[in-house]
Design a protein around this motif. Structure first.
Motif, PDB file in Angstrom:
ATOM      1  N   THR A   1      39.566  41.094  40.500  1.00  0.00           N
ATOM      2  CA  THR A   1      40.470  40.695  39.420  1.00  0.00           C
ATOM      3  C   THR A   1      39.742  40.120  38.219  1.00  0.00           C
ATOM      4  OG1 THR A   1      40.792  38.520  40.412  1.00  0.00           O
ATOM      5  CG2 THR A   1      42.361  40.250  41.003  1.00  0.00           C
ATOM      6  N   ASP A   2      38.490  39.641  38.419  1.00  0.00           N
ATOM      7  CA  ASP A   2      37.744  39.029  37.318  1.00  0.00           C
ATOM      8  C   ASP A   2      36.244  39.213  37.550  1.00  0.00           C
ATOM      9  OD1 ASP A   2      36.793  37.549  35.205  1.00  0.00           O
ATOM     10  OD2 ASP A   2      37.748  35.667  35.815  1.00  0.00           O
ATOM     11  N   ASP A   3      35.692  40.282  36.980  1.00  0.00           N
ATOM     12  CA  ASP A   3      34.268  40.580  37.173  1.00  0.00           C
ATOM     13  C   ASP A   3      33.361  39.459  36.669  1.00  0.00           C
ATOM     14  OD1 ASP A   3      34.568  43.037  38.431  1.00  0.00           O
ATOM     15  OD2 ASP A   3      34.597  44.144  36.540  1.00  0.00           O
ATOM     16  N   SER A   4      33.797  38.702  35.689  1.00  0.00           N
ATOM     17  CA  SER A   4      32.955  37.636  35.158  1.00  0.00           C
ATOM     18  C   SER A   4      32.768  36.484  36.146  1.00  0.00           C
ATOM     19  CB  SER A   4      33.537  37.099  33.849  1.00  0.00           C
ATOM     20  OG  SER A   4      34.750  36.415  34.083  1.00  0.00           O
ATOM     21  N   GLN A   5      33.632  36.393  37.144  1.00  0.00           N
ATOM     22  CA  GLN A   5      33.529  35.336  38.152  1.00  0.00           C
ATOM     23  C   GLN A   5      32.762  35.776  39.400  1.00  0.00           C
ATOM     24  OE1 GLN A   5      34.656  32.083  37.940  1.00  0.00           O
ATOM     25  NE2 GLN A   5      34.939  32.637  35.791  1.00  0.00           N
ATOM     26  N   CYS A   6      32.445  37.053  39.499  1.00  0.00           N
ATOM     27  CA  CYS A   6      31.745  37.577  40.678  1.00  0.00           C
ATOM     28  C   CYS A   6      30.307  37.062  40.704  1.00  0.00           C
ATOM     29  CB  CYS A   6      31.755  39.106  40.665  1.00  0.00           C
ATOM     30  SG  CYS A   6      30.974  39.850  42.111  1.00  0.00           S
ATOM     31  N   THR A   7      29.892  36.530  41.848  1.00  0.00           N
ATOM     32  CA  THR A   7      28.537  35.994  41.997  1.00  0.00           C
ATOM     33  C   THR A   7      27.587  37.005  42.629  1.00  0.00           C
ATOM     34  OG1 THR A   7      29.019  35.069  44.177  1.00  0.00           O
ATOM     35  CG2 THR A   7      29.413  33.650  42.266  1.00  0.00           C
ATOM     36  N   GLY A   8      28.115  38.110  43.117  1.00  0.00           N
ATOM     37  CA  GLY A   8      27.273  39.110  43.768  1.00  0.00           C
ATOM     38  C   GLY A   8      26.864  38.707  45.170  1.00  0.00           C
ATOM     39  N   CYS A   9      27.624  37.833  45.800  1.00  0.00           N
ATOM     40  CA  CYS A   9      27.269  37.332  47.134  1.00  0.00           C
ATOM     41  C   CYS A   9      27.341  38.419  48.206  1.00  0.00           C
ATOM     42  CB  CYS A   9      28.150  36.152  47.515  1.00  0.00           C
ATOM     43  SG  CYS A   9      29.889  36.574  47.804  1.00  0.00           S
ATOM     44  N   ALA A  10      28.116  39.451  47.979  1.00  0.00           N
ATOM     45  CA  ALA A  10      28.239  40.622  48.854  1.00  0.00           C
ATOM     46  C   ALA A  10      28.946  40.350  50.175  1.00  0.00           C
ATOM     47  CB  ALA A  10      26.881  41.264  49.108  1.00  0.00           C
ATOM     48  N   THR A  11      29.626  39.232  50.313  1.00  0.00           N
ATOM     49  CA  THR A  11      30.362  38.999  51.559  1.00  0.00           C
ATOM     50  C   THR A  11      31.498  40.003  51.722  1.00  0.00           C
ATOM     51  OG1 THR A  11      31.723  37.307  50.502  1.00  0.00           O
ATOM     52  CG2 THR A  11      29.813  36.547  51.744  1.00  0.00           C
ATOM     53  N   CYS A  12      32.078  40.432  50.619  1.00  0.00           N
ATOM     54  CA  CYS A  12      33.145  41.433  50.701  1.00  0.00           C
ATOM     55  C   CYS A  12      32.600  42.752  51.251  1.00  0.00           C
ATOM     56  CB  CYS A  12      33.803  41.639  49.343  1.00  0.00           C
ATOM     57  SG  CYS A  12      32.683  42.112  48.007  1.00  0.00           S
TER      58      CYS A  12
END
Length: 68
Positions: free
Chosen positions: A44-55
């Motif tokens: 929903t908000d790419d700017s908040q993605c940290t790239g943690c990759a848990t998803c």
């Protein structure tokens, strides 16, 4: 900037990725129905993605690619 890409062909809308996102920015897109009849996940908000990759790790169908 990190982001995720969900392959809608493989996503079956199980929602497991939505439960593990630490930022709560991954959800099922209720406005889209795939050819297989599922609501695919999306960010929903790419700017908040940290790239943690848990998803991506949680996805049983390997439908999520994380770009850092």
């Amino acid at each position: 900037m990190a982001r995720i890409v969900v392959d809608e062909f493989f996503c079956k809308g199980c929602g497991l990725c939505t439960t593990v996102c630490p930022r709560n920015i991954v959800e099922l897109n209720m406005d889209v129905i795939t050819d297989k009849g599922y609501h695919p996940a999306h960010c929903t908000d790419d700017s908040q993605c940290t790239g943690c990759a848990t998803c991506a790790v949680m996805c049983p169908d390997v439908a999520i690619t994380v770009y850092r």
